[in-house]
Write a protein that holds these residues in place. Structure first.
Motif, short mmCIF file in Angstrom:
data_model
loop_
_atom_site.label_atom_id
_atom_site.label_comp_id
_atom_site.label_asym_id
_atom_site.label_seq_id
_atom_site.Cartn_x
_atom_site.Cartn_y
_atom_site.Cartn_z
N THR A 191 -0.29 -5.87 4.05
CA THR A 191 0.05 -7.27 3.74
C THR A 191 -0.88 -7.85 2.68
OG1 THR A 191 0.93 -7.76 5.94
CG2 THR A 191 -0.07 -9.60 4.75
N VAL B 30 -2.28 -10.76 14.99
CA VAL B 30 -1.72 -9.41 14.98
C VAL B 30 -2.80 -8.33 15.12
CG1 VAL B 30 -0.25 -7.79 13.72
CG2 VAL B 30 0.26 -10.22 13.65
N ASP C 38 -3.57 -17.62 8.43
CA ASP C 38 -3.55 -18.89 9.14
C ASP C 38 -4.02 -18.72 10.59
OD1 ASP C 38 -1.27 -17.68 10.07
OD2 ASP C 38 0.11 -19.06 9.05
N TYR D 197 -9.26 -13.12 13.18
CA TYR D 197 -8.28 -12.24 12.49
C TYR D 197 -9.05 -11.13 11.77
CZ TYR D 197 -4.31 -10.83 9.56
OH TYR D 197 -3.32 -10.11 8.94
N SER E 236 -3.05 -1.65 10.74
CA SER E 236 -2.60 -0.68 11.76
C SER E 236 -2.99 0.75 11.40
CB SER E 236 -1.06 -0.72 11.88
OG SER E 236 -0.63 -1.91 12.44
N GLU F 124 1.06 6.00 2.25
CA GLU F 124 1.11 4.59 1.90
C GLU F 124 1.77 4.43 0.53
OE1 GLU F 124 0.23 1.30 3.15
OE2 GLU F 124 1.28 0.98 1.24
N THR F 125 2.78 3.58 0.47
CA THR F 125 3.48 3.32 -0.81
C THR F 125 2.54 2.73 -1.86
OG1 THR F 125 5.41 2.75 0.53
CG2 THR F 125 5.51 2.21 -1.80
N VAL G 48 7.23 7.25 2.47
CA VAL G 48 7.94 8.11 3.43
C VAL G 48 9.40 7.72 3.38
CG1 VAL G 48 8.20 8.69 5.87
CG2 VAL G 48 5.90 8.29 4.92
P1 FAD Z 1 1.07 -4.17 6.92
O1 FAD Z 1 -0.16 -4.90 6.58
O2 FAD Z 1 2.37 -4.79 6.56
O3 FAD Z 1 0.96 -2.73 6.26
C1 FAD Z 1 2.02 -1.83 6.32
C2 FAD Z 1 1.89 -0.88 5.17
O4 FAD Z 1 2.85 0.15 5.36
C3 FAD Z 1 2.20 -1.52 3.83
O5 FAD Z 1 1.11 -1.37 2.96
C4 FAD Z 1 3.41 -0.76 3.32
O6 FAD Z 1 3.36 -0.53 1.93
C5 FAD Z 1 3.34 0.52 4.10
N1 FAD Z 1 4.64 1.13 4.28
C6 FAD Z 1 5.73 0.58 4.88
N2 FAD Z 1 6.75 1.45 4.84
C7 FAD Z 1 6.30 2.55 4.21
C8 FAD Z 1 6.90 3.80 3.87
N3 FAD Z 1 8.17 4.06 4.16
N4 FAD Z 1 6.15 4.72 3.25
C9 FAD Z 1 4.83 4.48 2.96
N5 FAD Z 1 4.23 3.31 3.23
C10 FAD Z 1 4.96 2.35 3.86
N6 FAD Z 1 -0.86 -12.14 10.90
C11 FAD Z 1 -1.78 -12.79 11.65
O7 FAD Z 1 -2.02 -12.40 12.78
N7 FAD Z 1 -2.46 -13.84 11.14
C12 FAD Z 1 -2.26 -14.31 9.89
O8 FAD Z 1 -2.89 -15.27 9.50
C13 FAD Z 1 -1.28 -13.67 9.08
N8 FAD Z 1 -1.02 -14.09 7.83
C14 FAD Z 1 -0.07 -13.45 7.10
C15 FAD Z 1 0.20 -13.90 5.81
C16 FAD Z 1 1.17 -13.30 5.05
C17 FAD Z 1 1.44 -13.78 3.66
C18 FAD Z 1 1.93 -12.24 5.60
C19 FAD Z 1 3.02 -11.58 4.82
C20 FAD Z 1 1.68 -11.77 6.87
C21 FAD Z 1 0.68 -12.36 7.64
N9 FAD Z 1 0.38 -11.93 8.91
C22 FAD Z 1 -0.58 -12.56 9.65
C23 FAD Z 1 1.06 -10.75 9.47
C24 FAD Z 1 0.43 -9.46 8.90
O9 FAD Z 1 1.46 -8.69 8.39
C25 FAD Z 1 -0.33 -8.71 9.99
O10 FAD Z 1 -1.36 -9.54 10.46
C26 FAD Z 1 -1.02 -7.41 9.56
O11 FAD Z 1 -1.48 -7.45 8.24
C27 FAD Z 1 -0.11 -6.24 9.79
O12 FAD Z 1 -0.81 -5.05 9.49
P2 FAD Z 1 -0.03 -3.67 9.50
O13 FAD Z 1 -0.98 -2.65 9.06
O14 FAD Z 1 0.64 -3.49 10.81
O15 FAD Z 1 1.15 -3.87 8.47
#
Ligand code: FAD
Length: 537
Positions: A48, A441, A60, A66, A21, A40-41, A113
């Motif tokens: 993820t 996602v 998956d 993906y 994201s 970012e922490t 944050v």
């Molecule tokens: P994230 O990847 O969760 O990144 C969020 C980031 O924000 C993290 O690095 C975190 O450290 C940071 N953050 C949060 N709060 C704070 C704060 N207060 N201050 C600073 N930094 C912060 N989705 C699918 O669609 N297909 C899949 O196959 C799939 N497999 C998955 C497998 C696993 C093991 C897991 C846990 C999830 C899976 N997912 C899957 C869901 C996955 O989370 C999303 O696909 C996607 O990676 C989300 O991206 P994102 O950037 O929104 O969030």
């Protein structure tokens, strides 16, 4: 690196998170010429895929889907090696994206944050960072993830345990560290299903503690043949468009017939073929009514149970593994490699926490209401405080509405899963009540960031700098998400999908399950009509 000195200039966009994201948000903001400060922490990008490094971690949803679609050059130059890429490869991909588009410069890493306050007179957000610094910006984007806050282990006594403790979502050891040990894995959701077979191979003994038996299908992971990759690459724009217009963000198989439209024999044959195909378009997607008609669902559920009985030799263990407490698909199905086969190993045993809940841990054992299990290491695969966990931890606050946690004390309320009334200029990427929960996602993330960017562009063009959804529009969206889920069997099941896995969490279904295509068309129509549900001032 993002400037956080007290004299740091006000930016257009503040962002939390450097996963899929946050990185796409940074890319889009830079493309608009907007200033951007991300936090970012973790010490680097990945989200993820940075944190979840447990053995066997992989996606998956098939990797060719993906992944980002926003750059044709990117999708041509990157080649996925497997149908479901392992964590390390997905992390390499995200690193590649960050490098290729020079995105790291927009982020400050190792920085959490801890608060976000709306300053109504200035029309600005002010972030407070764990360093004590603050940073101001016009728009706040939460790319903090849906599955980024590990759930607390809510069983007393973990502090008594003196052996090795590790959680799948914050994996800090190597598989070798478990070699020759008596290991407990607590949890049989997606992460547990992926790591259990690999831990069983090295452990002296593995005891799996299962609360809810899940539907686990063979992932059927494989190397991707060069020809398949070439075909996909030559057709990528069309494939991506199919994903965008689909139900779950992957190319759907057009299924219109229902489970009882066909004979028992034909139904069984089709389940067999679907079982070979596996994935989200496998058994659970074979008939159109599997997620709406309990009797239809039971035919697929029983097929899955029969497979377990065929694979697992010990009848008692097989029976404990059979999912009987929820319809197939109403909780997230799991995809594994040799998961059920692992229970045929002489060094693996299963404990049903439904029959014998954990009472406590001692220095070297897990004590249940019926027995005691000596272990050297405990692996927690217990899931996440999904969606609201990371958002509440941001302490998002406005003088009028208070904190987000207070505003949602009776349940989540959003407009399109992207905004929430009372919190101007605050946007969630892949937030609760968006399609993120039940989709590929990355498709949802790209759509959300594009839509938010268009909305901000529209507001700027109008000479406005405050954007907030109307309460009535939000009420309508909450009603739509509830009405949509109530037509399905998701509504019948307690799961992390509705916050049931976290004690005290208000029960709200955390996703929109009407499909990413339908959702995209609704959002596009709203934009075309100049955002009628949004106050722009
Ligand atoms: P994230 O990847 O969760 O990144 C969020 C980031 O924000 C993290 O690095 C975190 O450290 C940071 N953050 C949060 N709060 C704070 C704060 N207060 N201050 C600073 N930094 C912060 N989705 C699918 O669609 N297909 C899949 O196959 C799939 N497999 C998955 C497998 C696993 C093991 C897991 C846990 C999830 C899976 N997912 C899957 C869901 C996955 O989370 C999303 O696909 C996607 O990676 C989300 O991206 P994102 O950037 O929104 O969030």
């Amino acid at each position: 690196m993002t400037d956080t000195s007290s004299t740091a200039p006000i930016v257009d966009v503040l962002c939390v998170g450097a996963g899929f994201s946050g990185l796409y948000a940074a890319y889009k903001a830079a493309a608009q010429g907007w200033t951007f400060a991300g936090y970012e922490t973790a010490p680097d990008v990945g989200g993820t895929w940075f944190w979840n490094t447990y053995p066997g971690a992989r996606c998956d949803v098939e990797s060719v889907y993906y992944s980002y679609s926003f750059s044709e050059e990117l999708q041509q130059e990157w080649t996925w090696s497997e149908r479901f890429a392992p964590q390390a490869e997905i992390l390499s991909y995200i690193n590649h994206v960050a490098g290729r588009f020079d995105l790291r410069r927009h982020f400050r890493f190792n920085t959490k944050v801890i608060a976000a306050n709306w300053l109504p007179d200035e029309h600005l957000w002010e972030l407070t960072l764990d360093s004590g610094d603050t940073r101001r910006g016009r728009y706040l984007l939460a790319g903090s993830g849906g599955l980024s806050t590990p759930k607390d282990f809510d069983v007393p006594g973990l502090e008594n345990f003196t052996g090795l403790t590790v959680s799948t979502s914050r994996w800090t050891i190597s598989l070798d560290d478990l070699a020759g040990k008596r290991v407990a894995v607590i949890g049989t959701g997606s992460s547990g299903v992926q790591c259990i077979p690999l831990i069983a191979e090295v452990a002296d003994h593995l005891t799996v503690f299962q609360r809810t038996p899940n539907y686990v299908f063979p992932a059927r992971n494989a190397r991707l043949p060069a020809q398949t990759v070439a075909e996909i690459k030559s057709n990528y724009p069309a494939i991506r468009e199919v994903c965008r217009q689909s139900l779950g963000g992957i190319p759907d198989r057009p299924v219109t017939d229902c489970a009882f439209d066909v004979s028992d024999e034909e139904r069984q044959e089709r389940y067999e073929r679907a079982y070979e195909r596996s994935g989200f378009l496998g058994v659970g997607a074979e008939f159109a009514d599997l997620l709406t008609n309990p009797e239809a669902n039971e035919t697929a559920a029983e097929f899955a149970r029969q497979k377990i009985r065929q694979i697992v030799r010990d009848p008692r263990t097989a029976s404990l593994l059979e999912p009987r407490f929820h319809p197939l698909g109403a909780k997230r199905s799991c995809f594994g490699t040799d998961f059920y086969e692992t229970f045929n190993r002489p060094n693996v045993s299963l404990v049903s926490l439904r029959d014998e809940p954990i009472a406590t841990l001692t220095s070297d054992s897990i004590v249940t209401e019926r027995g005691s299990y000596d272990v050297d290491a405990v692996v927690l695969a217990i899931g996440f405080d999904a969606f609201t966990g990371p958002l509440f931890a941001l302490n998002v606050t406005t003088p009028e509405a208070g904190t987000l946690r207070d505003a949602w004390s009776d349940g989540v309320r959003t407009y399109l899963g992207i905004m929430t009334a009372g919190f101007p200029n605050f946007f969630m990427i892949g937030g609760p009540q968006s399609p993120a929960l039940a989709s590929n996602v990355v498709v949802t993330i790209e759509q959300a960031v594009d839509w938010i960017t268009d909305l901000i562009t529209h507001a700027k063009a109008e000479g406005c700098d405050v954007i907030e959804p109307a309460t009535e529009a939000q009420d309508d969206w909450v009603s739509i998400t509830e009405a949509t889920v109530n037509q399905t069997l998701y509504a019948t099941t307690d799961s992390w999908y509705r916050g049931s896995n976290v004690t005290g969490k208000p029960s709200t279904f955390l996703g929109y399950v009407g499909g990413v295509g339908k959702y995209r068309r609704m959002c596009a129509e709203i934009a075309k009509r100049d955002y009628p549900g949004v106050r722009i001032g």
